[in-house]
Write an enzyme that holds these catalytic residues in place. Structure first.
Site, PDB file in Angstrom:
ATOM      1  N   LYS A 220       0.856  -0.955  -0.084  1.00  0.00           N
ATOM      2  CA  LYS A 220      -0.041  -0.081   0.014  1.00  0.00           C
ATOM      3  C   LYS A 220       0.908   1.137   0.223  1.00  0.00           C
ATOM      4  O   LYS A 220       1.882   1.182   0.707  1.00  0.00           O
ATOM      5  CB  LYS A 220      -0.794   0.012   1.342  1.00  0.00           C
ATOM      6  CG  LYS A 220      -2.018  -0.980   1.460  1.00  0.00           C
ATOM      7  CD  LYS A 220      -2.981  -0.671   2.561  1.00  0.00           C
ATOM      8  CE  LYS A 220      -3.923  -1.857   2.741  1.00  0.00           C
ATOM      9  NZ  LYS A 220      -4.900  -1.344   2.024  1.00  0.00           N
TER      10      LYS A 220
ATOM     11  N   ARG B 275     -10.570 -11.219   2.222  1.00  0.00           N
ATOM     12  CA  ARG B 275     -11.434 -12.082   1.862  1.00  0.00           C
ATOM     13  C   ARG B 275     -10.864 -13.752   1.841  1.00  0.00           C
ATOM     14  O   ARG B 275     -11.755 -14.540   1.800  1.00  0.00           O
ATOM     15  CB  ARG B 275     -11.880 -11.808   0.373  1.00  0.00           C
ATOM     16  CG  ARG B 275     -11.097 -11.838  -0.461  1.00  0.00           C
ATOM     17  CD  ARG B 275     -11.391 -11.164  -1.821  1.00  0.00           C
ATOM     18  NE  ARG B 275     -11.387  -9.473  -1.728  1.00  0.00           N
ATOM     19  CZ  ARG B 275     -11.679  -8.581  -2.455  1.00  0.00           C
ATOM     20  NH1 ARG B 275     -12.125  -8.908  -3.530  1.00  0.00           N
ATOM     21  NH2 ARG B 275     -11.593  -7.173  -2.106  1.00  0.00           N
TER      22      ARG B 275
END
Ligand code: BES
Ligand code: ZN
Ligand code: ZN
Length: 452
Positions: free
Chosen positions: A231, A305
Site C-alpha cells: 500500500k 476475503r
C-alpha cells in the site's frame, strides 16, 4: 481508563439538573434568569449551556439549549464532555442520551494517561441499566482493541483478548496454528506466512448446544501492509484497524454472552499479519481453499476475503441458523457510503429488514447493498475458480461480498458487513479513532430473531 459503572449514578443520587430549554421558552423565564441569560449571551441555541447559580454561588442547575429535532440521538448525551465534573440528572434523557453520554467520555490513553473527568449521569427513568452497561463496555472494548497499535496488538494479543472474553463466560476455546493451520486452513496460513508473528484461527463456542446456532466471523488482520502489492503510505497509515471486524465480533459476542441470549454462539477469528518477506504470497499464485475451491491471487492486498473464506467455510460446515461476518474489507465501501454507514449484504429479506430497523433504533446505522450476481464475471479467471481481486476496480465492495458468498452454502441465513471501524472526525458520542459499527444493531437483531 474509564469504566462504564463509574459513569452512571443510581436513581435518587444528589445531582445538578440539566433542564432543556427552547428559544421560545427562554422568553418566559423569570426576570432575573432572563437577565442572567442576556448578560452571558445565552440564547438557548441547540446544546448551549448556562449554569444557574444559587445565592451561595453553587451551581443549582444547567439550562441546556434543546437539540434540534433532527439532531444525532447522541447529541444531547454528548454534552457530558462540556460539563464540569459533577453528577447530573436530565428528565429528557433517553437510553440513547445515556449511551451518548458515556461513549462521548471514552479516551484511549495508555500512552499518555490522563485523569478521567468525573461527570456522572443519574440513570434516566425506564433505562435498562444492564443493557446500557453492556453496550458501553462492549464499545469501549472494541475501541481499545482497534486503537491499540499493531506493535502491541499482534495475533498473540488478539488471541489473549479472545481468551479473556471466552474465559469470563466459560466458553470453550481452541486456537489452530502451525502445521494444522497450514493443512486445514491454507488461506489463513498463506496470508500470514510472511509475518514473524504466527497466523492462527481462534474458535470459541458458548451456550446450550440445543439452542439456535449463531456464528460470528471477524477479520483479524492485525496490520495490513498490502503484502507484495504494498500500500502507499497514506493508505497504510491506519491499517492497525484492519482487525476491526474481529474487535466487533468480540464485542458483540461479549454482549450476547452477558445478556445470556438463548443461542449457541460460535466466534471465529482468523488472526494474521499481512506482511512482506521472502515467503510472502505473490500476485498470480494459486491456492486451494479449505472448501476445495481454487483462488488465484489478483492482488495480495485483497487478503481479508482470503482468510475469511477459510473461516466461513468452517462456520458453514455445521449449517448455522445465522452466520455473520464483519470485516474492514474494502476501500470501495468507504467510497460508496462514507465512513459512518457500513454496507451489509444478505439474500435474506427478513434479516435485511430487521437490520435496517434496529440499525436506526440503536443509532447504529447500516445500509444494504446488493449481492449482484452478474458481477461474478468481475472475479472470474481462466485458471482457477475465483480471483481474489475484481477486474477494473468496479463495485469493489460488492465483488468482495460475492467472493465470500461462494464459501457459504449451508447456513440458513448469512449477512456480511463491510465496516470501516474508525471515526475520522469526532462526532457526538464518537471520538476520533476506533469504533464499534453494526454491533448494537446486530445484538438487537439476534435478540429478536431468537427470542425465547
Ligand atoms: N484492509 C483493506 C481495506 C480497507 C482499506 C478498509 C481502507 C478500510 C480502509 C483491504 O485489505 C484492502 O486493501 N482491500 C483492497 C482490495 C483490492 C486490492 C481488490 C481495496 O479495497 O483496495
Ligand atoms: Zn489489504
Ligand atoms: Zn485488509
Amino acid at each position: 481508563m474509564l469504566n462504564a459503572k463509574e459513569i452512571f449514578a443510581a436513581e435518587g443520587s444528589k445531582a445538578v439538573s440539566l433542564r432543556l430549554i427552547s428559544k421560545a421558552e427562554l422568553a418566559s423565564l423569570p426576570a432575573a434568569l432572563k437577565l442572567q441569560a442576556q448578560s452571558l449571551g445565552f440564547e438557548a441555541s441547540p446544546l448551549s449551556l448556562m449554569p444557574v447559580l444559587s445565592a451561595n454561588g453553587a451551581v443549582q442547575e444547567f439550562l441546556v439549549g434543546a437539540p434540534s429535532t433532527d439532531a444525532d440521538p447522541f447529541a444531547l448525551g454528548a454534552i457530558s464532555s462540556k460539563l464540569p465534573p459533577g453528577t447530573y440528572e436530565c428528565a429528557a434523557a433517553t437510553h440513547l442520551t445515556a449511551l451518548g453520554w458515556a461513549l462521548e467520555l471514552y479516551r484511549y490513553d495508555p500512552f499518555r494517561p490522563a485523569e478521567a473527568k468525573k461527570v456522572k449521569l443519574v440513570l434516566p427513568k425506564g433505562v435498562d441499566e444492564a443493557r446500557l452497561l453492556r453496550e458501553v463496555d462492549a464499545t469501549f472494548l472494541v475501541r481499545d482493541l482497534i486503537n491499540t497499535p499493531a506493535n502491541i496488538l499482534g495475533p498473540d494479543e488478539l488471541e489473549a483478548a479472545a481468551r479473556k472474553i471466552a474465559r469470563a463466560h466459560k466458553a470453550a476455546i481452541t486456537v489452530i496454528s502451525g502445521k494444522k493451520l497450514e493443512k486445514e486452513f491454507p488461506l489463513i496460513h498463506v496470508v500470514g506466512a510472511a509475518a514473524t508473528r504466527a497466523p492462527r484461527l481462534i474458535d470459541f463456542t458458548w451456550g446450550n448446544p440445543k439452542h439456535p446456532k449463531v456464528t460470528l466471523v471477524g477479520k483479524g488482520v492485525v496490520f495490513d501492509t498490502g503484502g507484495l502489492d504494498i500500500k502507499p503510505s497514506s493508505s497504510m497509515l491506519l491499517m492497525k484497524k484492519d482487525m476491526g471486524g474481529a474487535a466487533n465480533v468480540l464485542g458483540l459476542a461479549q454482549m450476547v454472552m452477558e445478556a445470556k441470549l438463548p443461542v449457541r454462539l460460535r466466534v471465529l477469528v482468523p488472526a494474521v499479519e499481512n506482511a512482506i518477506a521472502g515467503d510472502a504470497f505473490r500476485p498470480g499464485d494459486v491456492f486451494k481453499t479449505r472448501k476445495g475451491l481454487t483462488v488465484e491471487i489478483g492482488n495480495t492486498d485483497a487478503e481479508g476475503r482470503l482468510i475469511l473464506a477459510d473461516a466461513l467455510a468452517l462456520a458453514d460446515e455445521e449449517a448455522p441458523d445465522l452466520l455473520i461476518d464483519m470485516a474492514t474489507l474494502t476501500g470501495a465501501a468507504r467510497v460508496a457510503l462514507g465512513p459512518d454507514l457500513p454496507p451489509f449484504y444478505t439474500d435474506d429479506a427478513a434479516l435485511a429488514a430487521s437490520l435496517n430497523l434496529h440499525g436506526m433504533k440503536e443509532n447504529d446505522p447500516l445500509w444494504q447493498l446488493p449481492l449482484w450476481r452478474p458481477y461474478y464475471s468481475l472475479i472470474e479467471t481462466p485458471i482457477a475458480d475465483l480471483n481474489n481481486a475484481g477486474a477494473g476496480g468496479f463495485a469493489g465492495s460488492i465483488t468482495a461480498a460475492l467472493f465470500l458468498c461462494r464459501f457459504v452454502e449451508k447456513a440458513k441465513a448469512y449477512a456480511h458487513f463491510d465496516i470501516f471501524g474508525w471515526v475520522p472526525n469526532t462526532k457526538p458520542g464518537r471520538p476520533k479513532g476506533g469504533e464499534a459499527q453494526a454491533m448494537r444493531a446486530l445484538f438487537a437483531v439476534i435478540a429478536e430473531r431468537f427470542a425465547k
